[in-house]
Design an enzyme around this catalytic site. Structure first.
Site, PDB file in Angstrom:
ATOM      1  N   ASP A  38      10.125   2.626   0.772  1.00 29.85           N
ATOM      2  CA  ASP A  38       8.980   3.328   0.185  1.00 29.85           C
ATOM      3  C   ASP A  38       9.383   4.175  -1.018  1.00 29.85           C
ATOM      4  O   ASP A  38      10.434   4.827  -0.989  1.00 29.85           O
ATOM      5  CB  ASP A  38       8.316   4.228   1.224  1.00 29.85           C
ATOM      6  N   TYR A  66      16.821   5.645  10.247  1.00 34.41           N
ATOM      7  CA  TYR A  66      16.155   6.631   9.394  1.00 34.41           C
ATOM      8  C   TYR A  66      16.240   8.019  10.001  1.00 34.41           C
ATOM      9  O   TYR A  66      16.318   8.178  11.228  1.00 34.41           O
ATOM     10  CB  TYR A  66      14.665   6.289   9.241  1.00 34.41           C
ATOM     11  N   ASP A  80       1.499   9.368   5.498  1.00 35.10           N
ATOM     12  CA  ASP A  80       2.605  10.207   5.025  1.00 35.10           C
ATOM     13  C   ASP A  80       2.047  11.334   4.156  1.00 35.10           C
ATOM     14  O   ASP A  80       0.835  11.459   3.973  1.00 35.10           O
ATOM     15  CB  ASP A  80       3.665   9.384   4.288  1.00 35.10           C
ATOM     16  N   ARG A 171       6.185   5.737   9.305  1.00 32.16           N
ATOM     17  CA  ARG A 171       5.001   6.586   9.154  1.00 32.16           C
ATOM     18  C   ARG A 171       3.928   6.231  10.185  1.00 32.16           C
ATOM     19  O   ARG A 171       3.204   7.107  10.667  1.00 32.16           O
ATOM     20  CB  ARG A 171       4.450   6.536   7.732  1.00 32.16           C
TER      21      ARG A 171
END
Length: 299
Positions: A38, A66, A80, A171
């Site tokens: 992203d 992550y 997000d 997300r």
């Protein structure tokens, strides 16, 4: 110039933007990424250069790790912090409630991809349709959360690490956990810390890559392309097989291996000969004999 660069992607730039940066600084056209990250996220983005672009597809299916932050109490249209707040609710949950909620999202789960994603519907990306105010029905997809560790809970914010399979939207995970807690949630921070063997501690900044290019030290930062193929065992052939195997031919497995390997029909291996990585080979049966046939020559 062939290999993989472990890039530390900064926030505010697309994965294609990183590819363009590498092309410009290395003065090469044959450059590709190994799965999008992203624009608002930072972290590990392996970039394949030269012949290594032929192995980029093999990194798409690898596990990724992550570090993310979940902010509870609000829902955004993008799931997000870049989106518009569309719902709000009080956060009346205990730390034990958060821990229990996270526990429900480990292992194999189903996740509905967000509208703000690059998935396509009838040739058009979902985020393009979302910006037009349209919502398309999406089928839940099976993903795997291999590891999910809460690092810190402070107020309405939860910092956590997650290791997940291809196709996972962190997300959406935040959005789902928020709803599981009877409130809302969105992803406020995302950093990709690992893609298979490529780790953030060893990732290179744009400045480091540019400096290496300007001082003709690109070879120093290029990692071998076979790092993308660790899912396959290594198989080594005797030197006399080099010409045949490097030209995509096949060799009998009788008395040709330097190392003893267990193999079955259609197994794939990383093939080496004369101390060189040749490519990906596959075990085939010809006239009741096992042979190694090159599936992809990467010299």
């Amino acid at each position: 110039m062939n290999g993989i660069i472990n890039v530390l992607k900064p926030t505010g730039i697309t994965s294609h933007g990183v590819v363009s940066f590498i092309r410009k600084n290395l003065n090469m056209k044959k450059v590709g990424h190994t799965g999008t990250l992203d624009p608002n996220a930072a972290g590990v983005l392996p970039i394949c250069v030269g012949k290594a672009t032929k192995v980029s597809q093999f990194l798409l299916d690898k596990k990724k790790r992550y570090r993310a932050e979940l902010t509870l109490g609000k829902e955004t249209d993008t799931q997000d912090k870049s989106g518009n707040v569309i719902n709000e609710a009080k956060v009346n949950v205990k730390e034990s409630d958060i821990i229990k909620a996270f526990d429900k999202f480990r292992g194999n789960i189903f996740q509905t991809p967000p509208m703000f994603s690059a998935l396509k519907h009838k040739g058009k990306k979902l985020y393009e349709l979302a910006r037009e105010g349209k919502t398309i029905e999406r089928k839940p997809r099976k993903i795997t959360i291999y590891d999910l560790d809460i690092l810190n809970i402070e107020g309405n914010k939860v910092l956590f690490d997650v290791e997940c399979s291809k196709g996972t939207y962190v997300r959406t995970l935040c959005d789902d956990i928020g709803k599981e807690l009877g409130t809302y949630g969105y992803m406020s921070v995302l950093i990709r810390t690992k893609v298979d063997m490529f780790e953030i501690d060893e990732a290179l900044t744009f400045e480091e890559i540019k400096e290496a290019a300007e001082s003709n030290r690109i070879d120093d930062i290029l990692l071998p392309m076979d790092m993308a193929l660790t899912q396959y065992d290594k198989i080594e052939l005797n030197d006399e097989n080099y010409k045949i195997i490097s030209n995509g031919g096949r060799v009998s497995l009788r008395n040709t291996l330097i190392t003893n390997n267990q193999f079955n029909l259609n197994d794939k291996f990383r093939v080496y000969c004369m101390d060189s990585f040749i490519g990906i080979g596959i075990i085939k049966d010809y006239e009741n004999n096992y042979y190694l046939k090159m599936d992809k020559v990467l010299l």
